[in-house]
Motif scaffolding. Structure first.
Motif, mmCIF file in Angstrom:
data_model
loop_
_atom_site.group_PDB
_atom_site.id
_atom_site.type_symbol
_atom_site.label_atom_id
_atom_site.label_comp_id
_atom_site.label_asym_id
_atom_site.label_seq_id
_atom_site.Cartn_x
_atom_site.Cartn_y
_atom_site.Cartn_z
ATOM 1 N N ASN A 54 -5.612 -4.626 -6.849
ATOM 2 C CA ASN A 54 -4.696 -5.497 -6.103
ATOM 3 C C ASN A 54 -3.249 -5.084 -6.289
ATOM 4 O OD1 ASN A 54 -4.286 -6.233 -8.745
ATOM 5 N ND2 ASN A 54 -5.098 -8.315 -8.516
ATOM 6 N N THR A 55 -3.038 -3.880 -6.809
ATOM 7 C CA THR A 55 -1.667 -3.417 -7.053
ATOM 8 C C THR A 55 -1.009 -2.874 -5.795
ATOM 9 O OG1 THR A 55 -2.560 -1.264 -7.712
ATOM 10 C CG2 THR A 55 -2.116 -2.876 -9.455
ATOM 11 N N SER A 56 -1.785 -2.245 -4.897
ATOM 12 C CA SER A 56 -1.219 -1.646 -3.688
ATOM 13 C C SER A 56 -2.288 -1.563 -2.607
ATOM 14 C CB SER A 56 -0.654 -0.260 -3.990
ATOM 15 O OG SER A 56 -1.679 0.592 -4.482
ATOM 16 N N GLN A 57 -1.841 -1.358 -1.382
ATOM 17 C CA GLN A 57 -2.741 -1.297 -0.235
ATOM 18 C C GLN A 57 -3.375 0.087 -0.130
ATOM 19 O OE1 GLN A 57 -3.411 -3.908 1.713
ATOM 20 N NE2 GLN A 57 -4.743 -2.847 3.164
ATOM 21 N N GLN A 59 -4.687 3.216 1.822
ATOM 22 C CA GLN A 59 -4.386 3.884 3.076
ATOM 23 C C GLN A 59 -5.341 5.064 3.259
ATOM 24 O OE1 GLN A 59 -2.313 2.543 5.045
ATOM 25 N NE2 GLN A 59 -0.893 1.334 3.799
ATOM 26 N N ASP A 108 5.126 6.519 4.832
ATOM 27 C CA ASP A 108 4.763 5.454 3.904
ATOM 28 C C ASP A 108 3.396 5.693 3.270
ATOM 29 O OD1 ASP A 108 7.115 4.198 4.658
ATOM 30 O OD2 ASP A 108 6.139 2.975 6.198
ATOM 31 N N SER A 111 3.319 10.687 0.151
ATOM 32 C CA SER A 111 4.596 11.161 -0.380
ATOM 33 C C SER A 111 4.809 12.627 -0.025
ATOM 34 C CB SER A 111 4.626 10.994 -1.905
ATOM 35 O OG SER A 111 3.717 11.900 -2.524
ATOM 36 N N GLN A 167 -9.977 -3.005 3.124
ATOM 37 C CA GLN A 167 -9.789 -1.902 2.172
ATOM 38 C C GLN A 167 -11.109 -1.215 1.807
ATOM 39 O OE1 GLN A 167 -6.673 -2.027 -0.840
ATOM 40 N NE2 GLN A 167 -6.529 -4.241 -0.540
ATOM 41 N N ARG A 193 -2.936 5.640 -2.329
ATOM 42 C CA ARG A 193 -2.293 4.397 -2.770
ATOM 43 C C ARG A 193 -0.897 4.755 -3.262
ATOM 44 N NH1 ARG A 193 -5.354 -0.188 -3.067
ATOM 45 N NH2 ARG A 193 -7.637 0.052 -3.089
ATOM 46 N N GLU A 194 0.080 4.010 -2.761
ATOM 47 C CA GLU A 194 1.482 4.241 -3.125
ATOM 48 C C GLU A 194 1.877 5.696 -2.862
ATOM 49 O OE1 GLU A 194 1.836 2.955 -7.151
ATOM 50 O OE2 GLU A 194 1.901 0.832 -6.620
#
Length: 251
Positions: A54-57, A59, A108, A111, A167, A193-194
């Motif tokens: 649950n820290t990040s979405q 992708q 987004d 990176s 997810q 993620r992130e």
């Protein structure tokens, strides 16, 4: 030292917590005389042994790459009222087709460091090492190649082209144009993620000519003289038929 090894082991376990289970609507694409393109549906699920973080979405990024080969890009300039080729740069390796689909804006979802590492974006998928010493703007030639092939739908960037449900489930549609090069099309799926890649899956889509297209292709490669004579005969026959039809209309 023991603490460092333990941290590395924990990081490896964390990276392996999410994995990819993939499916394709077709793993082979047949190019026939009436081929006008195809659609590849890429779908799958995320396999987990632990609860969803649950820290990040989560992708998803999907890439489909056709066979790569060197490409010579030429610059044209107007001299004395005539467009002529001036400078030329050989791009060392460029995919004949390249599509990127993401579940959000690429900047987004991924990176720059990960893009450099995995060569995911269109510019990163093209390898251009050197250029003649007298050309100072060699990057412009690569940009021109991307612009031309993007206009021809050979290079695609479809941000938000991947749908992700809870997810866990994901789906992407990739449109293959009519002008496809025969060969293996490398298909990659990344979970991020992130902006960091946490899982990757690779598979191949086989693109081959069939029927008359295959016969003509083999004939042009293996019996070039016969292929040339056949082309000449077809051209003469077509011209004669057009002339005969025109004569009948005039009567």
């Amino acid at each position: 030292m023991a603490i460092a090894l333990a941290c590395l082991a924990f990081a490896s376990i964390a990276q392996a917590e999410e994995d990819i289970v993939l499916g394709l609507n077709q793993t082979q694409v047949s190019i026939s005389t009436n081929f006008n393109g195809s659609e590849i549906i890429i779908f799958g699920a995320v396999k987990r042994e632990t609860p969803i973080p649950n820290t990040s979405q989560l992708q998803v990024v999907v890439t489909v790459s056709g066979p790569s080969k060197p490409v010579v890009v030429r610059r044209k300039e107007k001299k004395f009222g005539i467009w002529v080729n001036t400078d030329a740069v050989e791009v060392d390796r460029a995919p004949s087709f390249y599509a990127v689909a993401t579940s959000g804006p690429l900047r987004d979802v991924l990176s720059r460091v990960e893009d450099l590492r995995y060569k995911i974006s269109v510019p990163r998928a093209i390898r251009s090492v050197g250029a003649p010493m007298d050309i100072s703007d060699s990057a412009a030639f690569t940009e021109a190649l991307i612009r031309i092939r993007t206009k021809a739908n050979q290079y695609q960037l479809n941000e938000a082209g991947v749908s992700v449900d809870q997810q866990t489930l994901f789906r992407a549609n990739v449109q293959l144009p009519a002008a496809l090069v025969e060969g293996d099309y490398d298909t990659r799926i990344f979970l991020t993620r992130e902006g960091k890649v946490i899982a990757q899956y690779n598979t191949l889509i086989d693109v081959r000519k069939v029927g008359l297209e295959r016969w003509l292709y083999n004939l042009s490669r293996e019996q070039s003289l016969i292929y040339g004579l056949l082309s000449l005969a077809i051209a003469i026959a077509a011209g004669w038929l057009a002339s005969a039809a025109f004569a009948m209309i005039r009567r």
